[in-house]
Design a protein around this motif. Sequence first.
Motif, PDB file in Angstrom:
ATOM      1  N   LEU A 115      15.717 -30.765 -34.220  1.00 27.12           N
ATOM      2  CA  LEU A 115      15.956 -30.479 -33.301  1.00 27.12           C
ATOM      3  C   LEU A 115      17.247 -30.404 -33.181  1.00 27.12           C
ATOM      4  O   LEU A 115      18.330 -31.493 -33.948  1.00 27.12           O
ATOM      5  CB  LEU A 115      15.933 -31.137 -32.247  1.00 27.12           C
ATOM      6  N   ARG A 116      18.614 -29.305 -33.237  1.00 30.46           N
ATOM      7  CA  ARG A 116      19.754 -28.760 -32.954  1.00 30.46           C
ATOM      8  C   ARG A 116      20.350 -28.611 -31.970  1.00 30.46           C
ATOM      9  O   ARG A 116      19.710 -27.921 -31.294  1.00 30.46           O
ATOM     10  CB  ARG A 116      20.247 -27.804 -34.202  1.00 30.46           C
ATOM     11  N   VAL A 117      21.433 -28.964 -31.175  1.00 27.46           N
ATOM     12  CA  VAL A 117      21.431 -28.978 -30.150  1.00 27.46           C
ATOM     13  C   VAL A 117      23.310 -28.308 -29.666  1.00 27.46           C
ATOM     14  O   VAL A 117      24.086 -28.720 -30.712  1.00 27.46           O
ATOM     15  CB  VAL A 117      21.808 -30.320 -29.267  1.00 27.46           C
ATOM     16  N   SER A 118      23.509 -27.570 -29.316  1.00 24.38           N
ATOM     17  CA  SER A 118      24.818 -27.171 -28.283  1.00 24.38           C
ATOM     18  C   SER A 118      24.400 -26.861 -27.000  1.00 24.38           C
ATOM     19  O   SER A 118      23.769 -26.680 -26.356  1.00 24.38           O
ATOM     20  CB  SER A 118      25.230 -25.644 -29.244  1.00 24.38           C
ATOM     21  N   CYS A 119      25.144 -26.988 -26.904  1.00 25.44           N
ATOM     22  CA  CYS A 119      25.747 -26.802 -25.130  1.00 25.44           C
ATOM     23  C   CYS A 119      27.491 -26.257 -24.945  1.00 25.44           C
ATOM     24  O   CYS A 119      27.981 -25.474 -25.588  1.00 25.44           O
ATOM     25  CB  CYS A 119      26.746 -28.441 -24.499  1.00 25.44           C
ATOM     26  N   HIS A 120      26.696 -25.011 -23.420  1.00 21.27           N
ATOM     27  CA  HIS A 120      28.504 -24.325 -23.137  1.00 21.27           C
ATOM     28  C   HIS A 120      28.792 -24.641 -22.192  1.00 21.27           C
ATOM     29  O   HIS A 120      27.737 -25.219 -20.787  1.00 21.27           O
ATOM     30  CB  HIS A 120      27.251 -23.224 -23.263  1.00 21.27           C
ATOM     31  N   GLY A 121      29.822 -24.446 -21.421  1.00 24.25           N
ATOM     32  CA  GLY A 121      30.646 -24.788 -20.375  1.00 24.25           C
ATOM     33  C   GLY A 121      30.241 -25.586 -19.706  1.00 24.25           C
ATOM     34  O   GLY A 121      30.009 -26.217 -18.319  1.00 24.25           O
ATOM     35  N   LEU A 122      30.098 -27.078 -19.849  1.00 25.20           N
ATOM     36  CA  LEU A 122      29.790 -28.277 -19.932  1.00 25.20           C
ATOM     37  C   LEU A 122      31.288 -28.203 -18.975  1.00 25.20           C
ATOM     38  O   LEU A 122      32.265 -28.437 -18.579  1.00 25.20           O
ATOM     39  CB  LEU A 122      30.286 -29.951 -20.702  1.00 25.20           C
ATOM     40  N   LEU A 123      30.347 -29.376 -17.525  1.00 21.98           N
ATOM     41  CA  LEU A 123      31.840 -29.432 -16.661  1.00 21.98           C
ATOM     42  C   LEU A 123      33.044 -30.808 -16.759  1.00 21.98           C
ATOM     43  O   LEU A 123      32.374 -31.273 -18.130  1.00 21.98           O
ATOM     44  CB  LEU A 123      30.709 -30.345 -15.624  1.00 21.98           C
ATOM     45  N   ASP A 124      34.164 -30.810 -16.642  1.00 23.68           N
ATOM     46  CA  ASP A 124      35.386 -31.658 -17.022  1.00 23.68           C
ATOM     47  C   ASP A 124      35.429 -32.280 -15.911  1.00 23.68           C
ATOM     48  O   ASP A 124      35.068 -32.172 -14.669  1.00 23.68           O
ATOM     49  CB  ASP A 124      36.523 -31.087 -16.740  1.00 23.68           C
ATOM     50  N   ARG A 125      35.744 -33.637 -16.024  1.00 27.21           N
ATOM     51  CA  ARG A 125      35.164 -34.856 -15.544  1.00 27.21           C
ATOM     52  C   ARG A 125      37.230 -34.610 -14.527  1.00 27.21           C
ATOM     53  O   ARG A 125      36.669 -35.820 -13.590  1.00 27.21           O
ATOM     54  CB  ARG A 125      35.251 -35.696 -16.454  1.00 27.21           C
ATOM     55  N   ASP A 126      37.877 -34.341 -15.059  1.00 29.76           N
ATOM     56  CA  ASP A 126      39.221 -34.267 -14.467  1.00 29.76           C
ATOM     57  C   ASP A 126      39.919 -32.457 -14.547  1.00 29.76           C
ATOM     58  O   ASP A 126      39.107 -32.515 -15.587  1.00 29.76           O
ATOM     59  CB  ASP A 126      40.355 -35.721 -14.858  1.00 29.76           C
ATOM     60  N   THR A 127      40.853 -32.148 -13.976  1.00 33.41           N
ATOM     61  CA  THR A 127      41.776 -30.792 -14.074  1.00 33.41           C
ATOM     62  C   THR A 127      42.008 -31.324 -15.781  1.00 33.41           C
ATOM     63  O   THR A 127      43.385 -30.092 -16.294  1.00 33.41           O
ATOM     64  CB  THR A 127      42.385 -30.589 -13.299  1.00 33.41           C
ATOM     65  N   LEU A 128      42.416 -32.216 -16.464  1.00 33.92           N
ATOM     66  CA  LEU A 128      43.783 -32.280 -17.268  1.00 33.92           C
ATOM     67  C   LEU A 128      43.101 -32.463 -18.872  1.00 33.92           C
ATOM     68  O   LEU A 128      43.571 -31.917 -19.443  1.00 33.92           O
ATOM     69  CB  LEU A 128      44.166 -33.701 -16.782  1.00 33.92           C
ATOM     70  N   THR A 129      41.912 -33.682 -19.202  1.00 31.74           N
ATOM     71  CA  THR A 129      41.151 -32.950 -19.816  1.00 31.74           C
ATOM     72  C   THR A 129      40.112 -32.626 -20.307  1.00 31.74           C
ATOM     73  O   THR A 129      38.891 -32.685 -19.211  1.00 31.74           O
ATOM     74  CB  THR A 129      41.849 -35.049 -20.856  1.00 31.74           C
ATOM     75  N   LYS A 130      39.512 -32.393 -21.044  1.00 29.89           N
ATOM     76  CA  LYS A 130      38.305 -31.712 -22.017  1.00 29.89           C
ATOM     77  C   LYS A 130      36.705 -32.369 -21.982  1.00 29.89           C
ATOM     78  O   LYS A 130      37.442 -34.027 -22.707  1.00 29.89           O
ATOM     79  CB  LYS A 130      38.328 -31.051 -22.898  1.00 29.89           C
ATOM     80  N   PRO A 131      35.841 -32.688 -22.248  1.00 31.02           N
ATOM     81  CA  PRO A 131      34.666 -34.063 -22.089  1.00 31.02           C
ATOM     82  C   PRO A 131      35.285 -34.523 -23.731  1.00 31.02           C
ATOM     83  O   PRO A 131      34.662 -33.238 -24.127  1.00 31.02           O
ATOM     84  CB  PRO A 131      33.321 -33.959 -21.676  1.00 31.02           C
TER      85      PRO A 131
END
Length: 594
Positions: free
Chosen positions: A32-48
Amino acid sequence: AVCSVRTVMSDPEMGWVPEPPAMTLGASRVELRVSCHGLLDRDTLTKPHPCVLLKLYSDEQWVEVERTEVLRSCSSPVFSRVLAVEYFFEEKQPLQFHVFDAEDGATSPSSDTFLGSTECTLGQIVSQTKVTKPLLLKNGKTAGKSTITIVAEEVSGTNDYVQLTFRAHKLDNKTHELFPLHLQDLFSKSDPFMEIYKTNGDQSDQLVWRTEVVKNNLNPSWEPFRLSLHSLCSCDIHRPLKFLVYDYDSSGKHDFIGEFTSTFQEMQEGTANPGQEVPKAPWENPEGGLVADHITMQWDCINPKYRDKKKNYKSSGMVVLAQCTVEKVHTFLDYIMGGCQISFTVAIDFTASNGDPRSSQSLHCLSPRQPNHYLQALRTVGGICQDYDSDKRFPAFGFGARIPPNFEVSHDFAINFDPENPECEEISGVIASYRRCLPQIQLYGPTNVAPIINRVAEPAQREQSTGQATKYSVLLVLTDGVVSDMAETRAAIVRASRLPMSIIIVGVGNADFSDMRLLDGDDGPLRCPKGIPAARDIVQFVPFRDFKDAAPSALAKCVLAEVPRQVVEYYASQGISPGAPRPSTPAVSPSPSP
């Protein structure tokens, strides 16, 4: 070890080699190969820093089976580590995909790190090949517009693996493009890494490998890596492969340096520019200056934007394939069918910390209503192992007890009290000897494990000297507590790691098993007191309490999961191939009892 929880930190700065997990006989493996799109940011300054954890519903509980690497600062990750699952048509096999933010070293989803999850069955994924589903929060609502895509591919029967080594020469310095010419020498060079993609039948590109980052270097030599031919090109040597070279940026916005395409057939045969002389990086010559190295292949690394805009543009550097070798990797089944036997030995802890066997609170209590944990572990694990031993006779030992006739402490006594022949007939014979032995001994101590490991290592050493794959030893240690001879046990395991031998430790009771987890080697190679590392990870530790409410098959599946890989790993490291497949013989009916 399979049953522990570990997060593999794997942004391009950290190289890794995904190892396929052990495979059960008779199963088909699905990747199984996995990708995600448009994950939520936990805060406005950094990406997850996302990671996907895969769970399978088995024996009435959700069990983690695989997880991806962690990608830094990325809201639409494409994971390169495949999640391998055994597929059974006759089972429903519900799956859960949990996405979480692994920032600050988080190893599992929590209220603070959870980014979303989805649930489906393996059959649904296999029947559709590609599934895209919305990610849901714990309250059942959608996690914004976040989605997860799972692509399934059945692993073919090939066992070929590929060893590849790449380096590059005179790559573009992306750092210099930010500064005037007179200031460029004051700043660092590019930090290049490379990604390899295979082209699918629908012309989409699938990430199959990402190298580590080589810091501040326009002539990088990336670490050799090894992956299956299936992972590289789906066993199609003509399948197009795309190679992309980037300058690493900690923000996740990596600068594109250039690209080229090839096929595995071209790489293996060296049909493009065969045998050309390409200069190595200056530091590779101990006397300084450029030296020549006979290589397999080379490609110009092309940046299409520069090619279309710059009149005299030639390339953004050169990438060299310095090594391309294919190796045949034999499977566990190859060795079993070639005549390799699994020699199973049992060692039981009879120290006083187990409690008086006459008490109902004792871990050795022989209750007519419920078998104790020692008996349960013997039946479930031994019942599977005995299928791979032709004579069905198993040595069984005890340790930590005073034994008759002189009641001196022994750490490797035969529980059938026959030191010349400690073997018991089938697992039922081991259980019968255990029941007869218990009333005749005095539980004592300490919990010394090294003597029994060394005892089982003796026949394993004799097997090693034959240079053949005929007998692989598995030691099952059932114990209730902390090891007293930790230094000696570490040394014994390190020595045994160079032999055809594996060790399974099942912790019984509620003691502190932190020492046992150290022996497991999940946090790095086990070392003996002198600092010598184990040649390979041969220890699997499992606390029985984690399985007390599960079906008996769950314990056996967990503790035996790594044995096939360990068998193959040992014989492959010694360059020992399986014997010729044994001819089938008619079953012999047992003689009737007198």
